[in-house]
Design a protein around this motif. Sequence first.
Motif, PDB file in Angstrom:
ATOM      1  N   SER A 295       0.961  -1.218  -0.086  1.00  0.00           N
ATOM      2  CA  SER A 295      -0.046   0.100  -0.011  1.00  0.00           C
ATOM      3  C   SER A 295       0.816   1.254   0.012  1.00  0.00           C
ATOM      4  N   LEU A 296       0.575   2.323  -0.521  1.00  0.00           N
ATOM      5  CA  LEU A 296       0.913   3.629  -0.380  1.00  0.00           C
ATOM      6  C   LEU A 296       0.183   4.725   0.462  1.00  0.00           C
ATOM      7  N   LYS A 297      -0.975   4.061   1.326  1.00  0.00           N
ATOM      8  CA  LYS A 297      -1.756   4.887   2.085  1.00  0.00           C
ATOM      9  C   LYS A 297      -1.437   4.542   3.379  1.00  0.00           C
ATOM     10  N   SER A 298      -1.797   5.711   4.271  1.00  0.00           N
ATOM     11  CA  SER A 298      -1.718   5.403   5.537  1.00  0.00           C
ATOM     12  C   SER A 298      -2.726   4.571   6.343  1.00  0.00           C
ATOM     13  N   LEU A 299      -2.236   3.755   7.624  1.00  0.00           N
ATOM     14  CA  LEU A 299      -3.398   2.823   7.983  1.00  0.00           C
ATOM     15  C   LEU A 299      -4.421   3.645   8.998  1.00  0.00           C
TER      16      LEU A 299
END
Length: 402
Positions: A295-299
């Motif tokens: 992923s390239l997105k925050s959790l």
Amino acid sequence: MTQAIRSNRTINAKTIKTTAMHVAVIAVMATAVVGCNRGIKPVVNDPVKLVQIAQPISVLQPVFSTDVGSKKASSKDPLDLQVGYANSQIVTASRGGDLIGFDNAGQRVWSVNVGDQITGGVALDALSQTAIVSTRGGQVMAFDSATGAKRWQTQLSGSVLTPALISNNRVVLSANDGFLHGLSLQNGQSVWQFATQVPAISVRGSAAPTLLDAKTALLATADGRLHAVTIDNGLPQWSRRVGVGAGSSEVERMSDVDGMPIVDKNQLFAISYSGQLLGIDLASRQVLFVNELASLKSLAVNNQQVIATSLDGKVVAYNRSNGEVLWESEELAYRHLTNPVMIGNYIAVGDFDGVVHLFDPASGKIVSRVQTKGALSSLQVQGSRLLTQSTSGQVAIWQLGR
């Protein structure tokens, strides 16, 4: 205020195709790759069409929306502008360089043009009433969030693509040339710099700085590492690798950590482009788990779960203590998902069609939807409010229902 928001309706997905490469799939909006990538043949997947919710519930109510425009926006350079929101003030930024302040009633109070394309921001500090933005030319600018008066500007060696962290009289930024910066909040003068390794090829983007604790900033970089540095003077405390790329080419070995790490209840969670989801107990410095997800997105986290959105559009909830998969949803596959966020007792995830989906954390089922105009790349939460800014320049704020 306009009310260009509609909720809890059947929303049909547009028929578009997604360019993908590496691991399984990666959405075009998140994958402008810096470096040479000739000869790569992307895999193409159609986004899943949305299914009507059988018994939708009302979760979010629209309270504010405005259109800041999409002048100078480009699908080939998918930057992620965010809304500045603090102490009932709202400050928005457009790609074309317009910075606009609103009061708590949603009325426009001031407007300025910074003279360049805005690439990073808005960071808004309520205590000092300061709004910080960064420009394509590497300028960092500070404005009075109540009046719009410019306080200072500073030239950096590289441009900044994410909002700054404002803490302890410092403005902490991560530039795309690998340098981390600590500036004085009062006058913008450079107090410290910290150099990190810059890989030959990386994803166009970076993680926003965040707090590890009251005195320490946590920054994730394109070489797949986390760096903890003191906010006051930039002294390194520790560094840890998260992303570990594997493959024969430099593209396959990309290991960017572009999602902002999450620190909650003395636990740290981070995820990489190369497919590692890491949980760490900060008290013991022991690894809680390492899972495979790219992923390239925050959790997002709640009391029991760590929630992630993958490159191929899966939404996955893990046990935050041991990494066990609790549920996995493919209802939004290949829809270019945003980071997940917790809003009240629900998980919110946005997509390329401007739709925000609300999940029940216990079951992993979608129970509600709202929609804005334009593709979403990130979601923000401030208290009981959800904030979005689409790539077409539509800013929307929703209030959690009581």
